[in-house]
Design an enzyme around this catalytic site. Structure first.
Site, PDB file in Angstrom:
ATOM      1  CB  SER A 136      -0.900  -0.026   1.248  1.00  9.92           C
ATOM      2  OG  SER A 136      -1.755   1.097   1.263  1.00  9.92           O
ATOM      3  CG  ASP A 137       2.743   5.068  -1.440  1.00 11.71           C
ATOM      4  OD1 ASP A 137       3.777   4.879  -0.766  1.00 11.71           O
ATOM      5  OD2 ASP A 137       2.430   6.188  -1.892  1.00 11.71           O
ATOM      6  CB  THR A 138      -1.190   6.927   2.145  1.00 10.76           C
ATOM      7  OG1 THR A 138      -1.917   5.726   2.431  1.00 10.76           O
ATOM      8  CG2 THR A 138      -2.114   8.116   2.373  1.00 10.76           C
ATOM      9  CB  SER A 190      -2.776   2.942  -4.436  1.00  7.73           C
ATOM     10  OG  SER A 190      -3.196   4.088  -5.148  1.00  7.73           O
TER      11      SER A 190
END
Length: 196
Positions: free
Chosen positions: A77-79, A114
């Site tokens: 995940s990445d924010t 995402s």
């Protein structure tokens, strides 16, 4: 049948060092293991908004792909915080954290997360956007927050669950959990769809 029963024969791998993301998986009642591999989080400058977080979530899956077994589900995940047509990452130091918060003061920004689901056979990426509205923050409030909470591990230099969120955020549109670090509802639904 609820999801943790459906997943009995699967091995959930969370490739994240974020204590907030790890807690969400515990709160969902899912058994999982943590596998961490260093990735240089650099993305092509032409990417825009969710394309950036999609790219980085997929990039984080790459070092794990060759070791995945048939019953493994890898989650990366990445924010990012999207503000004034640019992505705000994690601040390098106090000055950058203060500058980021000043730029967001009195304005709306978007928090984009995402999540990439990778198995031995497929890869699926989802994303979620939450709009966050800050009140006008005083210099004193910003300095107090950065000095005491040191938000250097947080995109956009703040955690909504911390003091600044309580006193500074007027409203949000979208998922609160997404701003904390993971669009939990979407993750749960996607896991259900992967094994149906």
């Amino acid at each position: 049948m609820i999801l943790n029963e459906k997943l009995k024969n699967y091995n959930i791998i969370l490739a994240s060092g974020s204590p907030r993301r790890q807690q969400f998986f515990k709160d969902l009642g899912l058994d999982f293991e943590i596998r961490l591999k260093e990735v240089d989080e650099v993305y092509p400058k032409r990417l825009y908004k969710y394309e950036i977080s999609d790219y980085l979530a997929q990039l984080k899956a790459l070092p794990h792909k060759e070791t995945l077994k048939d019953n493994d589900i890898l989650i990366t995940s990445d924010t990012i915080v999207w503000h004034n047509e640019e992505a705000l990452g994690k601040p390098k130091d106090k000055e950058e954290a203060i500058a980021m918060l000043k730029s967001q003061s009195g304005k709306m920004h978007e928090v984009i997360s995402s999540v990439c689901f990778t198995t031995a056979k497929l890869e699926k990426t989802i994303n979620h956007i939450t709009k966050v509205y800050f009140k006008e923050l005083t210099d004193e409030e910003i300095d107090y927050y950065v000095t005491n909470f040191k938000p250097y591990d947080k995109a956009g230099a703040y955690g909504i669950q911390e003091w600044i969120g309580h006193i500074g955020i007027k409203k949000i549109e979208g998922s609160y959990f997404n701003v904390v670090g993971l669009p939990v509802y979407e993750v749960y639904r996607t896991l259900e769809s992967l094994i149906d």
